[in-house]
Design a protein around this motif. Structure first.
Motif: not given
Ligand SMILES: [Zn+2]
Ligand SMILES: [Zn+2]
Length: 179
Positions: A16-19, A1-4, A52-57
């Motif tokens: 939104l993103f996926d791991i 997960m990269k942010l430029y 900041s944010g949330t991940i849903y595991i």
């Protein structure tokens, strides 16, 4: 997960993103879905960026009490501050991280990995009122009672045990000890 840096400078709102969960399989973590979903926002501040944010595991875990597998969707919030200001970095907080002026991207992969591992180390209980296993026969008491408890109740020896106990107490009271 990269942010430029270019997108960070613009600011990110609820992206939104996926791991991929397959990468954790070697570490014996189990999931009931192929992806961990996440959402993040980023904003620029005078001394760096706040992400900041949330991940849903979607953990698939084994209950510590009754040993059954169950699904445990964990919402984990995160807050990271990236900066190159020493004063802020000396603050003991784990959430303040170094970002050099020359870096043009931030990789969040390791940070998310740490969050996921920390969450996994929490207690695993399938439900607040899990009754666990019978310590005698191993029956899962959430699925029904075993015969151990009823047998004990109906046992003709139980009353005898109570009598014996009373007799012992009386003897103790009178200062008589078993010879
Ligand atoms: Zn349980
Ligand atoms: Zn039992």
């Amino acid at each position: 997960m990269k942010l430029y840096r270019t997108e960070l400078d613009k600011g990110i709102s609820k992206k939104l993103f996926d791991i991929d969960t397959n990468q954790f399989q070697l570490d014996e973590l189990n999931f009931y879905e192929d992806t961990i979903k996440g959402e993040l926002s980023a904003e620029r501040s005078s001394n760096g960026y706040h992400i900041s944010g949330t991940i849903y595991i979607p953990f698939e875990q084994t209950c510590d009490r009754c040993l059954t597998n169950y699904h445990n969707l964990k919402n984990v919030e995160f807050n990271f501050w990236f900066t190159d200001e020493n004063e802020l970095l000396q603050d003991d907080s784990d959430d303040v991280l170094y970002l050099s002026k020359n870096d043009d991207e931030i990789d969040l992969k390791t940070l998310f990995r740490e969050l996921i591992f920390l969450e996994e180390q929490m207690k695993h209980i399938c439900s607040e009122d899990c009754k666990g296993l019978c310590s005698n026969c191993g029956t899962n008491l959430n699925e029904g009672n075993c015969r151990c408890s009823t047998e004990e109740k109906d046992s003709p020896w139980k009353e005898l045990k109570i009598l014996q106990g009373t007799a012992l107490n009386i003897r103790r009271k009178n200062g008589i000890t078993k010879s």
